[in-house]
Design a protein around this motif. Structure first.
Motif, PDB file in Angstrom:
ATOM      1  N   ALA A   1      28.166 -40.827  28.581  1.00 61.73           N
ATOM      2  CA  ALA A   1      27.424 -41.149  30.047  1.00 61.73           C
ATOM      3  C   ALA A   1      28.337 -40.393  31.124  1.00 61.73           C
ATOM      4  N   SER A   2      29.595 -40.117  30.911  1.00 58.51           N
ATOM      5  CA  SER A   2      30.286 -39.550  32.227  1.00 58.51           C
ATOM      6  C   SER A   2      29.949 -38.078  32.015  1.00 58.51           C
ATOM      7  N   VAL A   3      29.726 -37.528  31.068  1.00 64.92           N
ATOM      8  CA  VAL A   3      29.728 -36.158  30.790  1.00 64.92           C
ATOM      9  C   VAL A   3      28.206 -35.945  31.475  1.00 64.92           C
ATOM     10  N   ILE A   4      26.921 -36.675  31.234  1.00 69.69           N
ATOM     11  CA  ILE A   4      25.743 -36.456  31.790  1.00 69.69           C
ATOM     12  C   ILE A   4      25.688 -36.819  33.242  1.00 69.69           C
ATOM     13  N   ARG A   5      26.527 -37.845  33.559  1.00 72.86           N
ATOM     14  CA  ARG A   5      26.711 -38.129  35.042  1.00 72.86           C
ATOM     15  C   ARG A   5      27.499 -36.757  35.751  1.00 72.86           C
ATOM     16  N   SER A   6      28.430 -36.198  35.220  1.00 75.32           N
ATOM     17  CA  SER A   6      28.864 -34.834  35.589  1.00 75.32           C
ATOM     18  C   SER A   6      28.005 -33.801  35.665  1.00 75.32           C
TER      19      SER A   6
ATOM     20  N   ALA B   1      19.287 -37.967  30.532  1.00 71.78           N
ATOM     21  CA  ALA B   1      19.555 -37.359  31.934  1.00 71.78           C
ATOM     22  C   ALA B   1      18.850 -38.028  32.991  1.00 71.78           C
ATOM     23  N   GLN B   2      17.433 -38.037  32.489  1.00 70.93           N
ATOM     24  CA  GLN B   2      16.358 -38.417  33.446  1.00 70.93           C
ATOM     25  C   GLN B   2      16.716 -40.131  33.925  1.00 70.93           C
ATOM     26  N   GLU B   3      17.352 -40.856  32.894  1.00 77.39           N
ATOM     27  CA  GLU B   3      17.706 -42.429  33.153  1.00 77.39           C
ATOM     28  C   GLU B   3      18.842 -42.285  34.137  1.00 77.39           C
ATOM     29  N   LEU B   4      19.518 -41.370  34.088  1.00 74.93           N
ATOM     30  CA  LEU B   4      20.760 -41.382  35.105  1.00 74.93           C
ATOM     31  C   LEU B   4      20.451 -40.718  36.528  1.00 74.93           C
ATOM     32  N   GLY B   5      19.159 -40.293  36.672  1.00 80.65           N
ATOM     33  CA  GLY B   5      18.678 -39.724  37.967  1.00 80.65           C
ATOM     34  C   GLY B   5      18.461 -38.151  37.904  1.00 80.65           C
ATOM     35  N   GLY B   6      18.662 -37.573  36.811  1.00 83.14           N
ATOM     36  CA  GLY B   6      18.681 -36.252  36.606  1.00 83.14           C
ATOM     37  C   GLY B   6      17.308 -35.597  36.327  1.00 83.14           C
ATOM     38  N   LYS B   7      17.184 -34.501  36.322  1.00 80.35           N
ATOM     39  CA  LYS B   7      16.031 -33.840  35.698  1.00 80.35           C
ATOM     40  C   LYS B   7      15.946 -33.902  34.188  1.00 80.35           C
ATOM     41  N   PRO B   8      14.798 -34.216  34.007  1.00 80.88           N
ATOM     42  CA  PRO B   8      14.648 -34.552  32.148  1.00 80.88           C
ATOM     43  C   PRO B   8      15.093 -33.199  31.562  1.00 80.88           C
TER      44      PRO B   8
ATOM     45  N   LEU C   1      26.797 -47.000  35.710  1.00 80.10           N
ATOM     46  CA  LEU C   1      26.713 -45.927  34.938  1.00 80.10           C
ATOM     47  C   LEU C   1      26.512 -46.221  33.389  1.00 80.10           C
ATOM     48  N   PHE C   2      27.425 -46.969  32.923  1.00 84.68           N
ATOM     49  CA  PHE C   2      27.619 -47.339  31.573  1.00 84.68           C
ATOM     50  C   PHE C   2      26.303 -48.282  31.042  1.00 84.68           C
ATOM     51  N   ALA C   3      26.257 -49.405  32.033  1.00 83.81           N
ATOM     52  CA  ALA C   3      25.063 -50.308  31.727  1.00 83.81           C
ATOM     53  C   ALA C   3      23.679 -49.703  31.529  1.00 83.81           C
ATOM     54  N   ARG C   4      23.651 -48.658  32.332  1.00 82.92           N
ATOM     55  CA  ARG C   4      22.415 -47.940  32.616  1.00 82.92           C
ATOM     56  C   ARG C   4      22.126 -46.961  31.431  1.00 82.92           C
ATOM     57  N   SER C   5      23.072 -46.352  30.719  1.00 90.96           N
ATOM     58  CA  SER C   5      23.124 -45.388  29.730  1.00 90.96           C
ATOM     59  C   SER C   5      23.177 -46.032  28.406  1.00 90.96           C
ATOM     60  N   ILE C   6      24.539 -46.816  28.223  1.00 87.73           N
ATOM     61  CA  ILE C   6      24.646 -47.183  27.066  1.00 87.73           C
ATOM     62  C   ILE C   6      23.740 -48.540  26.581  1.00 87.73           C
ATOM     63  N   GLY C   7      23.377 -49.058  27.609  1.00 85.31           N
ATOM     64  CA  GLY C   7      22.326 -50.177  27.572  1.00 85.31           C
ATOM     65  C   GLY C   7      22.705 -51.561  27.841  1.00 85.31           C
TER      66      GLY C   7
END
Ligand code: HAM
Length: 417
Positions: free
Chosen positions: A84-89, A290-297, A49-55
């Motif tokens: 990252a956690s907030v957007i995951r949630s 959000a999109q990057e983590l698999g959610g809707k843009p 999750l962090f690798a994907r969002s923070i970079g």
């Protein structure tokens, strides 16, 4: 063998905890006034999750995360930041379905294995907020205004607000190439760290803490001159809202921030009261996260602030020094037979909402009186055979140094006045 806390972690002890509680309540009050609601996410998450969002290429992911494999062979990481956690949630719980703009805040420990120094810990605390759902500059202005409001509420005014736009996927790639070409020309003179960044993350070279790097890159092209129409107009609106809200700022074209998810607005609040770790708070927009983590843009903007750094400034200014909790009354037992009555009465007063304390160490009356003073109790009363007989206590006010007799039955009422 004795044990010590882990390097880069800190016990927060009374009376300092009272100051923390006060600041927490100020933070919450400001957030609530802006209609942000609290979200609590777990302390650890999947590492990816962090690798994907923070970079992958950031310092945080590359060398600072507390990552471990649990007994099920899953790679987990103690959260190094909150977004990252907030957007995951947000994605997992479909928070966007119920309302188009989700405004949440958190106060939480975070973990980064950085080199400890003043204002830099391995377990530190952040308060932060995220507004998820609005692409508009008003949301940026609100987040920045709210960040500043916390410091204002605490009577801290000695800070500087730096803002920048880091562009978007349309304009940033072209700028990065131009910057890279320029940086390659001076590469051998740059610090090894900056040399590495030229190819991986060239914008961070401009953000270097190294004095020579800063001098060498002083005339490099800045992103602000390469923004696309949309980013540029957004940035202009943010600046204009800030001005109309009476918030002064400096545009710093070198401000990049150490997390890769930012698009458009990036900002930082620094304090001259702090040493080299002078960032009180930082934040920005993350429209692609959000999109990057698999959610809707879903566009978003947020900020986070370091609790310890804020406390350092408060301490340095000598603010909030007398917040420790003190008992309203200390009940002293004059002899052994009155001890059990004193304990019962202490409990009874507590059940009436009064902060009451007594002796638990079988101390002499003189020592109990000293303890009442040390605890800075507002009142003290000594109970012995005579008081039990009269069913009344002599209530001594330790602040104004007077005393009066109060029937036992009225003690709770008198103490609540
Ligand atoms: P950040 O700039 O990495 O941003 O951290 C925010 C603040 O946390 C810093 O300005 C600093 O006050 C504090 N901080 C960071 N690392 C440490 C440390 N090792 N020791 C003590 N304090 C530290 C973020 O974390 C983003 N999540 C902010 C954000 C929220 N952006 C959008 N939404």
């Amino acid at each position: 063998m004795t044990f010590k806390s882990i390097r880069g972690t800190k016990d927060i002890l009374p009376p300092e905890t009272a100051r923390w509680q006060h600041v927490e309540s100020v933070v919450r009050a400001v957030f609530h006034r802006y209609n942000y609601k609290e979200i609590r996410t777990p302390i650890f998450e999947q590492t990816s999750l962090f690798a994907r969002s923070i970079g992958e290429l950031t310092d945080i992911v590359g060398k600072e995360m507390y990552t471990f494999t649990d007994r099920s062979d899953d790679s987990l990481t103690l959260k190094p930041e909150g977004t990252a956690s907030v957007i995951r949630s947000f994605i997992q719980n479909n928070l966007g379905e119920a309302q188009p703009l989700v405004k949440v805040y958190y106060i939480s420990p975070m973990f980064r294995q950085e080199r400890p120094q003043a204002g830099r810990l391995r377990q530190f605390h952040q308060f932060g907020a995220e507004a998820i759902g609005s692409p508009f500059a008003e949301a940026d202005a609100e987040i920045i205004a709210m960040t500043i409001e916390v410091y204002r509420q605490l009577s801290l005014t000695n800070y500087a607000l730096k803002i920048n736009s880091v562009g978007c996927e349309k304009c940033r790639p072209r700028y990065k190439e131009i910057l890279q070409t320029e940086l390659r020309k001076i590469a051998p003179q740059l610090s090894p760290e900056s040399q590495r960044r030229i190819e991986q993350n060239p914008m961070r070279v401009l953000d270097s803490k190294n004095e020579d790097d800063l001098r060498l890159t002083s005339s490099m092209p800045l992103i602000t001159n390469y923004l696309c129409e949309e980013c540029s107009s957004h940035f202009e609106k943010v600046k204009s809202f800030l001005s109309s809200l009476g918030i002064s700022y400096v545009v710093d074209g070198r401000l990049v921030r150490g997390l890769d998810y930012y698009t458009k607005t990036a900002f930082e609040l620094t304090s001259s009261e702090l040493g080299s770790q002078d960032a009180l708070a930082g934040g920005g927009r993350y429209d692609l996260l959000a999109q990057e983590l698999g959610g809707k843009p879903t566009p978003g903007i947020g900020f986070a602030a370091g609790f310890e750094r804020l406390m350092m400034v408060i301490e340095k200014k000598g603010l909030l020094n007398d917040l420790d909790v003190h008992p309203t009354i200390f009940l002293a037992a004059a002899d052994e037979t009155s001890r059990s009555w004193v304990l019962e009465k202490t409990m009874e007063l507590r059940s009436h909402g009064i902060a009451a304390e007594t002796d638990f160490l079988h101390r002499s009356l003189k020592a109990q009186m000293r303890e009442a003073d040390r605890q800075r109790a507002a009142f003290v009363t000594v109970v012995g055979a005579e008081e039990l007989n009269k069913q009344a206590a002599v209530l001594k006010n330790l602040r104004v140094k007077n005393e009066r007799e109060v029937p036992f039955a009225d003690l709770a009422k008198v103490l609540s006045e």
